[in-house]
Design a protein around this motif. Structure first.
Motif, PDB file in Angstrom:
ATOM      1  N   PRO A 235       0.826  -1.214   0.000  1.00  0.00           N
ATOM      2  CA  PRO A 235       0.000   0.000   0.000  1.00  0.00           C
ATOM      3  C   PRO A 235       0.861   1.265   0.000  1.00  0.00           C
ATOM      4  N   ARG A 236       0.361   2.328  -0.654  1.00  0.00           N
ATOM      5  CA  ARG A 236       1.036   3.627  -0.574  1.00  0.00           C
ATOM      6  C   ARG A 236       0.912   4.155   0.845  1.00  0.00           C
ATOM      7  N   LEU A 237       1.936   4.872   1.292  1.00  0.00           N
ATOM      8  CA  LEU A 237       1.879   5.450   2.637  1.00  0.00           C
ATOM      9  C   LEU A 237       0.949   6.648   2.667  1.00  0.00           C
TER      10      LEU A 237
ATOM     11  N   GLY B 110      -4.140   1.090  -0.655  1.00  0.00           N
ATOM     12  CA  GLY B 110      -3.573   0.091  -1.547  1.00  0.00           C
ATOM     13  C   GLY B 110      -4.257  -0.011  -2.905  1.00  0.00           C
TER      14      GLY B 110
ATOM     15  N   PRO C  19      -2.867   6.298   4.101  1.00  0.00           N
ATOM     16  CA  PRO C  19      -2.345   5.168   3.349  1.00  0.00           C
ATOM     17  C   PRO C  19      -3.446   4.450   2.567  1.00  0.00           C
TER      18      PRO C  19
END
Lengths: 215, 319
Positions: free
Chosen positions: A153-155, A179, A177
């Motif tokens: 996942p992106r932060l 994903g 965050p």
């Protein structure tokens, strides 16, 4: 409709459909959630995508006992029609707001413009709210656009990002965050804690995405 | 009133969190080490549900603007009051104007959070039934954010009990790196090799961890079956495994629903240990069954009951 019941940890009783994603199943889940919410031994009732979790107070009810009750309620349940509003949401597809548009297109074997056309052609129903305050999970994604979530996942996903996660699509109301594959961004505020009704969307609402004229 | 002279890396107003709003996507929030917040409140005679401060390992200074009683529970940060050392899990009196000082961290190995309870509680307004700060949603607590230098926080009505003023302290449970876990709903979808690694290999706490969850580093956990899951409810304590095979332990600020497979659930009695683990420490998961989890919770309840008896001579009823 095949429904599986199970416990998650010490204080959550859950059920999920094993069948393909189905809107009438979701309507039955809404009906059941409404019934379960009246129970004093439940802390929270959380509908998901063709699934539901009842968070209970283990001092007041046992998990196994609650599962039995949920089975009975499910078998007796019928679809509930929710008051439905039609809402158009303007989206800037691609660019900085939609860094994964190319990836979704590649995965689908379509051009980015075809992805935009397919995503904005459909009518979506809010199946449930979750994840973040005001995040609406939408059913109705074109099968061609089904794309797996990101491996990691992106932060930080910016507020207003429109994403695809598996066979679901939705909008991130606040930065955090995430994903999902991001295909665009909207300026619409889905969550405003200063308002009397902080959450914009509701289960049952019907959504259309409208491509914004290019910036 | 208390005044923040030095805010540290992350000091927030927290209580035991908000519930009943998960179906709107509103997270639980609240103290990551809830038992420590509870104990600090009860030491000063507050209801366990009042708000205090969660202080993350860093130098912090706080001035009390009224004479009061306070307690610090959780990690031992070698705090002092006007230069006099304060013991964790003790009730302390202070005069108006005195300064509570937490020095720069003495050790990287120390646990991560301490909880300050003040007689009367931190009286910020409630939002959806709780005073907890939701940092992601930017609401609750003090202006929906971590505290800054110069912030002044109101206190609630003092308790004025004789019993509450008596000097008194207690023992806190010892932090260990062993965390007991129930197999999660998607446990069976992981390969036997993956399950074996999950229970037997150490898991390193990554530095990108936050109040939403702890990301762990270790061997890659491969899932054999299942495909992409539909989004479902998750709770603090749930251990998700994204496709990169590296588990995430969800904590108080976690999202209400997610779609990654849930390999396990940390038992309620051990969740504070996960939340107190410093970055780069190694955690180990030990498998437990539901009966074992209930026994662990019962032991907590017993310890709390003993504390209440020795502090107040009677049991404490919530609400």
């Amino acid at each position: 409709m095949e429904m599986k019941f199970y416990l998650m940890g010490e204080y959550a009783a859950c059920m999920r459909s094993e069948a393909p994603l189905d809107f009438s199943c979701q309507q039955r889940i809404w009906a059941m959630a409404t019934q379960l919410k009246q129970r004093a031994d439940l802390v929270d009732v959380v509908p998901g995508m063709n699934n539901l979790a009842a968070i209970f107070d283990p001092q007041r009810v046992g998990g196994d006992e609650l599962i039995l009750t949920m089975k009975r309620l499910w078998n007796a349940s019928r679809s509930a029609k929710f008051p439905s509003r039609k809402i158009n949401i303007s989206v800037n597809y691609g660019g900085d707001g939609g860094p994964d548009l190319g990836l979704v297109a590649e995965h689908a074997g379509l051009s980015p413009d075809e992805v935009i056309a397919a995503h904005s052609a459909a009518e979506y129903v809010v199946y449930f709210m979750g994840f973040q305050p005001g995040f609406a999970y939408l059913g109705g994604l074109s099968e061609r656009l089904i794309t797996p979530r990101r491996a990691e996942p992106r932060l930080s996903v910016p507020a207003g990002s429109v994403g695809i996660g598996g066979d679901q699509t939705g909008i991130y109301p606040s930065t955090g965050p995430g994903g999902w594959q991001l295909i665009g961004r909207t300026a619409l505020r889905l969550f405003d804690p200063t308002k009397a009704e902080p959450i914009l969307l509701r289960a049952g609402d019907v959504i259309r995405f409208v491509p914004a004229t290019s910036r | 009133m208390i005044e923040i002279l030095r805010a540290g890396i992350q000091t927030t107003v927290q209580d035991l969190g908000r519930c009943g709003h998960r179906h709107l996507g509103i997270a639980q929030s609240g103290a990551l080490d809830a038992p420590a917040m509870q104990l600090a409140n009860r030491l000063v005679g507050n209801a366990a549900t009042l708000a205090g401060l969660e202080i993350t390992r860093s130098a912090v200074e706080i001035r009390f603007h009224r004479p009061t009683i306070f307690a610090l529970c959780g990690a031992d940060f070698f705090a002092s009051l006007d230069g006099v050392m304060i013991s964790p899990a003790w009730r302390n009196r202070c005069a108006a104007g005195q300064v509570l000082k937490i020095p720069e961290p003495i050790s990287d190995a120390s646990t991560m959070r301490t909880y300050l309870a003040v007689d009367g509680g931190i009286a910020v307004p409630e939002f959806l039934g709780s005073r907890a700060t939701d940092l992601q949603g930017k609401f609750g607590g003090f202006e929906g954010r971590a505290l800054k230098k110069g912030d002044r926080l109101p206190l609630g009505l003092a308790n004025h009990g004789e019993q509450h003023a008596r000097r008194f302290g207690t023992l806190q449970p010892l932090w260990t790196s062993e965390i007991r876990v129930l197999p999660g709903p998607e446990y069976a979808q992981f390969s036997t090799v993956a399950c074996d690694k999950f229970w037997n290999q150490p898991w390193t706490v990554s530095s990108v961890s936050n109040r939403m969850g702890y990301r762990l580093r270790g061997p890659v956990l491969a899932r054999e079956t299942g495909g992409d899951l539909r989004s479902h409810a998750v709770l603090p304590g749930v251990i998700q495994v994204p496709p990169n095979g590296q588990p995430i332990v969800l904590l108080a600020d976690a999202q209400t629903t997610g779609g990654y497979p849930r390999i396990g659930v940390v038992i309620a009695a051990d969740l504070w240990k996960a939340a107190q683990a410093p970055p780069d420490t190694q955690l180990r998961f030990r498998q437990i069954d539901l009966a074992g989890a209930r026994l662990a919770s019962a032991k907590w309840a017993q310890a709390r009951a003993i504390f209440e008896q020795s502090a107040y001579g009677k049991s404490y009823a919530e609400k």
